[in-house]
Write a protein that holds these residues in place. Sequence first.
Motif, PDB file in Angstrom:
ATOM      1  N   LEU A 107       0.778  -1.139   0.351  1.00  0.00           N
ATOM      2  CA  LEU A 107       0.142   0.742   0.332  1.00  0.00           C
ATOM      3  C   LEU A 107       0.562   0.962   0.225  1.00  0.00           C
ATOM      4  N   GLY A 108      -0.107   2.819  -0.798  1.00  0.00           N
ATOM      5  CA  GLY A 108       0.850   4.037  -0.484  1.00  0.00           C
ATOM      6  C   GLY A 108       0.077   4.277   0.418  1.00  0.00           C
ATOM      7  N   SER A 109       0.845   5.672   0.648  1.00  0.00           N
ATOM      8  CA  SER A 109      -0.036   6.251   1.175  1.00  0.00           C
ATOM      9  C   SER A 109       0.291   8.028   1.000  1.00  0.00           C
ATOM     10  N   SER A 110      -0.474   8.826   1.406  1.00  0.00           N
ATOM     11  CA  SER A 110       0.023   9.997   0.799  1.00  0.00           C
ATOM     12  C   SER A 110       0.193  11.046   2.202  1.00  0.00           C
ATOM     13  N   GLY A 111       0.345  10.140   3.471  1.00  0.00           N
ATOM     14  CA  GLY A 111       0.894  11.283   4.840  1.00  0.00           C
ATOM     15  C   GLY A 111       0.854  10.427   6.008  1.00  0.00           C
ATOM     16  N   VAL A 112       1.997  10.155   5.633  1.00  0.00           N
ATOM     17  CA  VAL A 112       2.154   9.727   7.241  1.00  0.00           C
ATOM     18  C   VAL A 112       3.132  10.157   8.524  1.00  0.00           C
TER      19      VAL A 112
ATOM     20  N   SER B 206      -5.255  -8.919   4.392  1.00  0.00           N
ATOM     21  CA  SER B 206      -3.070  -9.598   4.625  1.00  0.00           C
ATOM     22  C   SER B 206      -2.212 -10.104   5.679  1.00  0.00           C
ATOM     23  N   LYS B 207      -1.827 -10.988   5.574  1.00  0.00           N
ATOM     24  CA  LYS B 207      -1.268 -11.806   6.393  1.00  0.00           C
ATOM     25  C   LYS B 207       0.263 -11.306   6.177  1.00  0.00           C
ATOM     26  N   GLU B 208       0.110  -9.936   5.671  1.00  0.00           N
ATOM     27  CA  GLU B 208       1.543  -9.346   6.047  1.00  0.00           C
ATOM     28  C   GLU B 208       1.120  -8.017   4.344  1.00  0.00           C
ATOM     29  N   VAL B 209       1.496  -6.951   5.877  1.00  0.00           N
ATOM     30  CA  VAL B 209       1.195  -5.808   4.919  1.00  0.00           C
ATOM     31  C   VAL B 209       2.379  -4.681   5.118  1.00  0.00           C
ATOM     32  N   PHE B 210       2.221  -4.275   4.058  1.00  0.00           N
ATOM     33  CA  PHE B 210       3.739  -3.132   3.445  1.00  0.00           C
ATOM     34  C   PHE B 210       3.642  -1.898   3.453  1.00  0.00           C
ATOM     35  N   LEU B 211       3.948  -1.229   4.073  1.00  0.00           N
ATOM     36  CA  LEU B 211       3.398   0.923   3.144  1.00  0.00           C
ATOM     37  C   LEU B 211       5.258   1.224   2.827  1.00  0.00           C
ATOM     38  N   LEU B 212       4.536   1.119   1.522  1.00  0.00           N
ATOM     39  CA  LEU B 212       5.522   1.701   0.499  1.00  0.00           C
ATOM     40  C   LEU B 212       5.617   3.394   0.531  1.00  0.00           C
ATOM     41  N   VAL B 213       6.298   4.305   0.957  1.00  0.00           N
ATOM     42  CA  VAL B 213       6.632   6.159   1.095  1.00  0.00           C
ATOM     43  C   VAL B 213       7.986   6.113   0.892  1.00  0.00           C
TER      44      VAL B 213
ATOM     45  N   ASP C  27       3.264  -4.956   8.932  1.00  0.00           N
ATOM     46  CA  ASP C  27       4.693  -5.296   9.504  1.00  0.00           C
ATOM     47  C   ASP C  27       6.299  -4.532   8.732  1.00  0.00           C
ATOM     48  N   ALA C  28       5.946  -3.955   8.032  1.00  0.00           N
ATOM     49  CA  ALA C  28       7.117  -2.876   7.710  1.00  0.00           C
ATOM     50  C   ALA C  28       6.916  -2.115   7.128  1.00  0.00           C
ATOM     51  N   ILE C  29       7.856  -1.056   6.903  1.00  0.00           N
ATOM     52  CA  ILE C  29       7.987   0.371   5.745  1.00  0.00           C
ATOM     53  C   ILE C  29       8.941   0.262   5.158  1.00  0.00           C
ATOM     54  N   ILE C  30       8.070   0.153   3.665  1.00  0.00           N
ATOM     55  CA  ILE C  30       9.770   0.190   3.366  1.00  0.00           C
ATOM     56  C   ILE C  30       9.676   1.707   2.149  1.00  0.00           C
ATOM     57  N   SER C  31      11.000   2.233   2.429  1.00  0.00           N
ATOM     58  CA  SER C  31      11.103   3.621   2.489  1.00  0.00           C
ATOM     59  C   SER C  31      12.715   4.331   1.655  1.00  0.00           C
ATOM     60  N   ASP C  32      12.835   4.800   1.580  1.00  0.00           N
ATOM     61  CA  ASP C  32      14.400   5.301   0.575  1.00  0.00           C
ATOM     62  C   ASP C  32      15.290   5.389   1.809  1.00  0.00           C
ATOM     63  N   SER C  33      16.457   5.041   1.130  1.00  0.00           N
ATOM     64  CA  SER C  33      18.182   4.632   2.263  1.00  0.00           C
ATOM     65  C   SER C  33      17.974   5.363   3.035  1.00  0.00           C
ATOM     66  N   ASP C  34      18.263   6.804   2.554  1.00  0.00           N
ATOM     67  CA  ASP C  34      18.634   7.777   3.274  1.00  0.00           C
ATOM     68  C   ASP C  34      17.547   8.287   4.256  1.00  0.00           C
ATOM     69  N   ILE C  35      16.323   7.712   4.791  1.00  0.00           N
ATOM     70  CA  ILE C  35      16.214   8.534   5.384  1.00  0.00           C
ATOM     71  C   ILE C  35      16.572   8.560   6.571  1.00  0.00           C
ATOM     72  N   THR C  36      16.182   9.563   7.645  1.00  0.00           N
ATOM     73  CA  THR C  36      17.022  10.611   8.960  1.00  0.00           C
ATOM     74  C   THR C  36      16.447   9.377   9.718  1.00  0.00           C
ATOM     75  N   ASP C  37      18.098   9.812  10.882  1.00  0.00           N
ATOM     76  CA  ASP C  37      18.103   8.842  12.555  1.00  0.00           C
ATOM     77  C   ASP C  37      16.034   8.918  13.024  1.00  0.00           C
ATOM     78  N   GLU C  38      16.152  10.530  13.179  1.00  0.00           N
ATOM     79  CA  GLU C  38      15.162  10.389  13.848  1.00  0.00           C
ATOM     80  C   GLU C  38      13.996   9.713  13.454  1.00  0.00           C
ATOM     81  N   ILE C  39      13.364   9.769  11.959  1.00  0.00           N
ATOM     82  CA  ILE C  39      12.629   8.759  11.443  1.00  0.00           C
ATOM     83  C   ILE C  39      12.302   7.746  11.822  1.00  0.00           C
ATOM     84  N   GLY C  40      14.010   6.779  11.471  1.00  0.00           N
ATOM     85  CA  GLY C  40      14.121   5.902  11.683  1.00  0.00           C
ATOM     86  C   GLY C  40      14.168   5.713  13.301  1.00  0.00           C
ATOM     87  N   GLU C  41      14.013   6.570  14.482  1.00  0.00           N
ATOM     88  CA  GLU C  41      14.105   5.755  15.354  1.00  0.00           C
ATOM     89  C   GLU C  41      12.663   6.174  15.822  1.00  0.00           C
TER      90      GLU C  41
END
Length: 253
Positions: A172-177, A202-209, A229-243
């Motif tokens: 799934l996608g989203s317009s805002g998180v 969905s047994k497993e559901v992934f957010l693509l943003v 189950d997981a969020i799939i995003s850019d590789s250069d996501i900030t440490d703050e968002i990751g935390e």
Amino acid sequence: MFTEERLEQILNILNKNGRVKVKELSEQFNVSEGMIRKDLQRLERDGVLQRTYGGAILNRKISKSSSITTRMKVNLSSKELISKKAFDLIEDGDMIFLESSSINFLLAKLIANSTKKITLITTMSIIPTLFNDNEIVILICIGGVYDNKSGGVLGSEAIKSISKYTFNKGFLGSSGVNLITNSVGTVALEDGNLKELIVSNSKEVFLLVEKEKFNVDSPYRFATIDEFDAIISDSDITDEIGEKLKNLTVKLI
């Protein structure tokens, strides 16, 4: 402490909590409430916050509806990276669902040009033609009322059809998180109703943003972050968002 240092720390608190109070900041930094109000006025002029009675709240963008054609041209390199990460999660024998989004279209292209033996169910009208030369994938197209903004079908007929299936993986996608309120949103009610069903079926559901979506609010919330189950995003996501995602016990890919 210099003013610039104090302003930076105020922003850190805002990003973490979503709001600040003048009295609490005054006590924390050991300066007058008048000084804190001047700090907030300055940050408001910079467009990073909105002052309220007794404090301020983080100034976040509001998502706006745009056509699938427009979205296909924006942040293309980030979307391609995200789609490749999602593609690596798909295994032979999976039954997956792709709702209508620009990233899912790129993901469908990768699947169509691969040798993965899966069943793909979609509401996105431009995905089926990608599989004209693919005889491996079982493709199921959901019917319903076509929405030219999303590029897919919505409404009660689509909901009725989708409710019959249980998916191994839903994308799934989203317009805002919003990491402060733990909400995942979209701009349209009907789109939200469909996404909500995919989350539950969905047994497993992934957010693509893309990472930019973490600073955007949407008018309709269809899920909470911890339902994924997981969020799939850019590789250069900030440490703050990751935390913040780590604190919400959501895997970041």
